[in-house]
Design a protein around this motif. Structure first.
Motif, mmCIF file in Angstrom:
data_model
loop_
_atom_site.group_PDB
_atom_site.id
_atom_site.type_symbol
_atom_site.label_atom_id
_atom_site.label_comp_id
_atom_site.label_asym_id
_atom_site.label_seq_id
_atom_site.Cartn_x
_atom_site.Cartn_y
_atom_site.Cartn_z
ATOM 1 N N MET A 148 0.846 -1.206 0.000
ATOM 2 C CA MET A 148 0.000 0.000 0.000
ATOM 3 C C MET A 148 0.883 1.259 0.000
ATOM 4 O O MET A 148 1.789 1.378 0.796
ATOM 5 N N SER A 149 0.616 2.165 -0.904
ATOM 6 C CA SER A 149 1.425 3.376 -1.024
ATOM 7 C C SER A 149 1.186 4.294 0.163
ATOM 8 O O SER A 149 0.197 4.162 0.888
ATOM 9 N N TRP A 150 2.100 5.272 0.331
ATOM 10 C CA TRP A 150 1.944 6.226 1.441
ATOM 11 C C TRP A 150 0.697 7.078 1.253
ATOM 12 O O TRP A 150 0.091 7.523 2.242
ATOM 13 N N VAL A 151 0.297 7.293 -0.010
ATOM 14 C CA VAL A 151 -0.914 8.075 -0.269
ATOM 15 C C VAL A 151 -2.135 7.328 0.264
ATOM 16 O O VAL A 151 -2.990 7.904 0.950
ATOM 17 N N SER A 152 -2.209 6.018 -0.057
ATOM 18 C CA SER A 152 -3.339 5.206 0.418
ATOM 19 C C SER A 152 -3.346 5.119 1.933
ATOM 20 O O SER A 152 -4.400 5.220 2.570
ATOM 21 N N LYS A 153 -2.154 4.940 2.518
ATOM 22 C CA LYS A 153 -2.068 4.852 3.973
ATOM 23 C C LYS A 153 -2.526 6.147 4.631
ATOM 24 O O LYS A 153 -3.221 6.135 5.651
ATOM 25 N N THR A 154 -2.127 7.276 4.013
ATOM 26 C CA THR A 154 -2.484 8.575 4.587
ATOM 27 C C THR A 154 -3.994 8.772 4.582
ATOM 28 O O THR A 154 -4.595 9.138 5.599
ATOM 29 N N PHE A 155 -4.617 8.531 3.422
ATOM 30 C CA PHE A 155 -6.045 8.822 3.301
ATOM 31 C C PHE A 155 -6.925 7.729 3.906
ATOM 32 O O PHE A 155 -8.136 7.919 4.026
ATOM 33 N N ASN A 156 -6.352 6.606 4.266
ATOM 34 C CA ASN A 156 -7.117 5.578 4.973
ATOM 35 C C ASN A 156 -7.001 5.723 6.486
ATOM 36 O O ASN A 156 -7.701 5.057 7.230
ATOM 37 N N SER A 157 -6.096 6.594 6.926
ATOM 38 C CA SER A 157 -5.950 6.843 8.356
ATOM 39 C C SER A 157 -7.026 7.815 8.826
ATOM 40 O O SER A 157 -7.647 8.504 8.014
ATOM 41 N N THR A 158 -7.235 7.875 10.135
ATOM 42 C CA THR A 158 -8.211 8.810 10.683
ATOM 43 C C THR A 158 -7.828 10.248 10.365
ATOM 44 O O THR A 158 -8.670 11.068 9.991
ATOM 45 N N LEU A 159 -6.532 10.551 10.494
ATOM 46 C CA LEU A 159 -6.065 11.905 10.184
ATOM 47 C C LEU A 159 -6.290 12.232 8.705
ATOM 48 O O LEU A 159 -6.693 13.349 8.359
ATOM 49 N N GLY A 160 -6.053 11.253 7.847
ATOM 50 C CA GLY A 160 -6.263 11.455 6.417
ATOM 51 C C GLY A 160 -7.722 11.725 6.091
ATOM 52 O O GLY A 160 -8.033 12.588 5.260
ATOM 53 N N LYS A 161 -8.600 11.009 6.760
ATOM 54 C CA LYS A 161 -10.039 11.218 6.542
ATOM 55 C C LYS A 161 -10.459 12.620 7.005
ATOM 56 O O LYS A 161 -11.266 13.291 6.359
ATOM 57 N N LYS A 162 -9.895 13.039 8.131
ATOM 58 C CA LYS A 162 -10.190 14.393 8.622
ATOM 59 C C LYS A 162 -9.630 15.447 7.672
ATOM 60 O O LYS A 162 -10.228 16.516 7.492
ATOM 61 N N LEU A 163 -8.496 15.125 7.057
ATOM 62 C CA LEU A 163 -7.888 16.046 6.091
ATOM 63 C C LEU A 163 -8.795 16.221 4.875
ATOM 64 O O LEU A 163 -9.002 17.343 4.397
ATOM 65 N N VAL A 164 -9.357 15.106 4.394
ATOM 66 C CA VAL A 164 -10.293 15.169 3.267
ATOM 67 C C VAL A 164 -11.523 15.989 3.648
ATOM 68 O O VAL A 164 -12.000 16.828 2.869
ATOM 69 N N MET A 165 -12.025 15.774 4.851
ATOM 70 C CA MET A 165 -13.179 16.535 5.335
ATOM 71 C C MET A 165 -12.871 18.033 5.351
ATOM 72 O O MET A 165 -13.692 18.862 4.931
ATOM 73 N N SER A 166 -11.678 18.388 5.808
ATOM 74 C CA SER A 166 -11.306 19.796 5.920
ATOM 75 C C SER A 166 -11.152 20.447 4.548
ATOM 76 O O SER A 166 -11.664 21.544 4.312
ATOM 77 N N LEU A 167 -10.451 19.766 3.645
ATOM 78 C CA LEU A 167 -10.208 20.328 2.320
ATOM 79 C C LEU A 167 -11.504 20.468 1.519
ATOM 80 O O LEU A 167 -11.733 21.495 0.873
ATOM 81 N N THR A 168 -12.339 19.439 1.564
ATOM 82 C CA THR A 168 -13.624 19.528 0.850
ATOM 83 C C THR A 168 -14.510 20.574 1.499
ATOM 84 O O THR A 168 -15.230 21.301 0.810
ATOM 85 N N GLY A 169 -14.443 20.675 2.833
ATOM 86 C CA GLY A 169 -15.242 21.673 3.535
ATOM 87 C C GLY A 169 -14.844 23.086 3.158
ATOM 88 O O GLY A 169 -15.699 23.940 2.921
#
Length: 227
Positions: free
Chosen positions: A1-22
């Motif tokens: 699994m790439s670092w990108v997948s690991k990042t966005f599958n982590s809780t912090l990564g999910k919160k990051l997606v929430m923040s950027l889309t928000g």
């Protein structure tokens, strides 16, 4: 699994997606409000109809619109995922912690507020976007050019007091949602500082009041004009 997948599958990564889309959706609200305020111009809807035509035919705007729908979908999906993760990590409520003393009502009920806003969005899209794309819309001619008279459709919708009330109440839910989401997005991105965080919080509160209030004003003014 790439670092990108690991990042966005982590809780912090999910919160990051929430923040950027928000933050993107917050920017969209400002742009959308600017367009909608043209409904109040004393020109029989000419400016709004021309604006709507440009929104529907400009390739760049159409691409951004598709991206906007994608960001809304991502925001909803990740909010559901994070809500479930939070409940799973804390299956038993802290009965003695008195959370009302530590966090705001809006932050405790972001899931409910988001659901109510999603319901509003679906109704709103059905009433306007769907009609613009697939409904029979009257036309208006300005300087020899024929445009869809979307102003007439909006005016008809805002002549219904029930829809106006639904819209205004929904903007109240949006305001509460923004009052927590604005500052929270900056905090998740690490843009919090003892010096600047209070300012970000104040700007967020102002934004969460002014933007929904202006949105709510539009149907109210248009309804009053029909009386």
């Amino acid at each position: 699994m790439s670092w990108v997948s690991k990042t966005f599958n982590s809780t912090l990564g999910k919160k990051l997606v929430m923040s950027l889309t928000g933050l993107f959706l917050i920017l969209f609200l400002v742009v959308h409000l600017g367009g909608n305020l043209q409904l109040l111009l004393p020109d029989e809807g000419q400016a709004f109809n021309i604006y709507s035509d440009n929104m529907g035919t400009n390739l760049l705007i159409r691409v951004i619109s598709i991206g906007n729908f994608a960001f809304i979908l991502l925001h909803v999906i990740y909010s559901i995922i994070l809500t479930r993760l939070n409940k799973k990590s804390r299956p038993v409520a802290y009965a003695l912690s008195k959370p009302q003393n530590n966090i705001t009502w809006s932050s405790r009920n972001m899931g409910i507020l988001g659901t109510l806003i999603l319901i509003f969005l679906l109704v709103h899209l059905r009433a306007f976007w769907y009609e613009f794309k697939f409904g029979e819309i009257p036309t208006a001619v300005y300087d020899g050019v024929t445009y869809k008279n979307v102003f007439a459709i909006v005016s008809e919708a805002y002549s219904n007091i029930l829809y106006v009330a639904f819209y205004v109440i929904s903007m109240g839910f949006l305001g509460f949602h923004l009052s927590h989401g604005f500052a929270s997005a900056f905090q998740t991105l690490g843009l919090n500082h003892i010096k600047y965080s209070p300012l970000i919080h104040k700007v967020g509160i102002g934004f969460s009041i002014i933007i929904p209030a202006l949105f709510a004003m539009i149907p109210l003014v248009m309804y009053i004009k029909t009386l």
